[in-house]
Enzyme design. Sequence first.
Site, PDB file in Angstrom:
ATOM      1  N   ARG A 175     -12.688  13.715  -4.498  1.00  0.00           N
ATOM      2  CA  ARG A 175     -12.975  12.434  -3.841  1.00  0.00           C
ATOM      3  C   ARG A 175     -11.754  11.517  -3.879  1.00  0.00           C
ATOM      4  O   ARG A 175     -11.059  11.428  -4.891  1.00  0.00           O
ATOM      5  CB  ARG A 175     -14.155  11.742  -4.512  1.00  0.00           C
ATOM      6  CG  ARG A 175     -15.406  12.584  -4.421  1.00  0.00           C
ATOM      7  CD  ARG A 175     -16.684  11.779  -4.480  1.00  0.00           C
ATOM      8  NE  ARG A 175     -17.815  12.689  -4.456  1.00  0.00           N
ATOM      9  CZ  ARG A 175     -18.308  13.267  -3.360  1.00  0.00           C
ATOM     10  NH1 ARG A 175     -17.779  12.991  -2.202  1.00  0.00           N
ATOM     11  NH2 ARG A 175     -19.322  14.101  -3.431  1.00  0.00           N
TER      12      ARG A 175
ATOM     13  N   ILE B 264      -9.899   8.098  -4.280  1.00  0.00           N
ATOM     14  CA  ILE B 264     -10.212   6.963  -5.154  1.00  0.00           C
ATOM     15  C   ILE B 264     -10.357   5.652  -4.375  1.00  0.00           C
ATOM     16  O   ILE B 264     -10.832   4.663  -4.912  1.00  0.00           O
ATOM     17  CB  ILE B 264      -9.175   6.790  -6.289  1.00  0.00           C
ATOM     18  CG1 ILE B 264      -7.780   6.530  -5.729  1.00  0.00           C
ATOM     19  CG2 ILE B 264      -9.183   8.004  -7.212  1.00  0.00           C
ATOM     20  CD1 ILE B 264      -6.779   6.096  -6.776  1.00  0.00           C
TER      21      ILE B 264
ATOM     22  N   GLU C 128       1.450   9.122   2.050  1.00  0.00           N
ATOM     23  CA  GLU C 128       1.769   8.356   0.853  1.00  0.00           C
ATOM     24  C   GLU C 128       2.083   9.225  -0.354  1.00  0.00           C
ATOM     25  O   GLU C 128       2.780   8.790  -1.266  1.00  0.00           O
ATOM     26  CB  GLU C 128       0.617   7.404   0.523  1.00  0.00           C
ATOM     27  CG  GLU C 128       0.407   6.347   1.592  1.00  0.00           C
ATOM     28  CD  GLU C 128      -0.787   5.456   1.316  1.00  0.00           C
ATOM     29  OE1 GLU C 128      -1.425   5.580   0.247  1.00  0.00           O
ATOM     30  OE2 GLU C 128      -1.105   4.614   2.181  1.00  0.00           O
TER      31      GLU C 128
ATOM     32  N   HIS D 255      -1.894  17.204   2.088  1.00  0.00           N
ATOM     33  CA  HIS D 255      -3.316  16.992   1.833  1.00  0.00           C
ATOM     34  C   HIS D 255      -4.020  16.642   3.132  1.00  0.00           C
ATOM     35  O   HIS D 255      -3.431  16.057   4.043  1.00  0.00           O
ATOM     36  CB  HIS D 255      -3.552  15.909   0.773  1.00  0.00           C
ATOM     37  CG  HIS D 255      -2.922  14.593   1.071  1.00  0.00           C
ATOM     38  ND1 HIS D 255      -1.565  14.352   0.959  1.00  0.00           N
ATOM     39  CD2 HIS D 255      -3.476  13.419   1.476  1.00  0.00           C
ATOM     40  CE1 HIS D 255      -1.310  13.093   1.276  1.00  0.00           C
ATOM     41  NE2 HIS D 255      -2.456  12.506   1.605  1.00  0.00           N
TER      42      HIS D 255
ATOM     43  N   HIS E 168      -7.532  14.864   4.688  1.00  0.00           N
ATOM     44  CA  HIS E 168      -8.649  13.964   4.433  1.00  0.00           C
ATOM     45  C   HIS E 168      -9.856  14.462   5.220  1.00  0.00           C
ATOM     46  O   HIS E 168      -9.741  14.708   6.426  1.00  0.00           O
ATOM     47  CB  HIS E 168      -8.324  12.543   4.909  1.00  0.00           C
ATOM     48  CG  HIS E 168      -7.162  11.907   4.242  1.00  0.00           C
ATOM     49  ND1 HIS E 168      -7.313  10.956   3.253  1.00  0.00           N
ATOM     50  CD2 HIS E 168      -5.827  12.068   4.421  1.00  0.00           C
ATOM     51  CE1 HIS E 168      -6.113  10.553   2.856  1.00  0.00           C
ATOM     52  NE2 HIS E 168      -5.203  11.218   3.550  1.00  0.00           N
TER      53      HIS E 168
END
Length: 117
Positions: A31, A33, A97, A102, A104
């Site tokens: 998840r 943050i 960032e 990664h 999402h």
Amino acid sequence: MNDPDCLFCKIVGGDLPSTKVLETERVLAFRDINPHAPTHVLVIPKDHYANVAELTGADPGLAAEVLAAAAGVADAEGVADSGWRLLANSGPNAGQEVSHVHFHVFGGRPLGPMLSA
């Protein structure tokens, strides 16, 4: 392959906590943050690759595993049928960032347009 200064490598190594949603031998989903939707999960390869191009160039099979894991997350989170978004920012102009590739997974509500004007 690991980067000791990388935030996500530290999560993979267990040095930083995360709320795991899915884990395989080579992929981890956890998840976000700072969620931007009711479902907001990050899906990463456990090995360190800086961006999408680096991952796909080095290990296309792993890239496919990451995408399959993202679909598995959408199913497990109950958003597969209503619709979900998969987003990967690659590079600074895209807003990446953390320099560990990664994806999402967003869902759980209408998400609106992909890009704001």
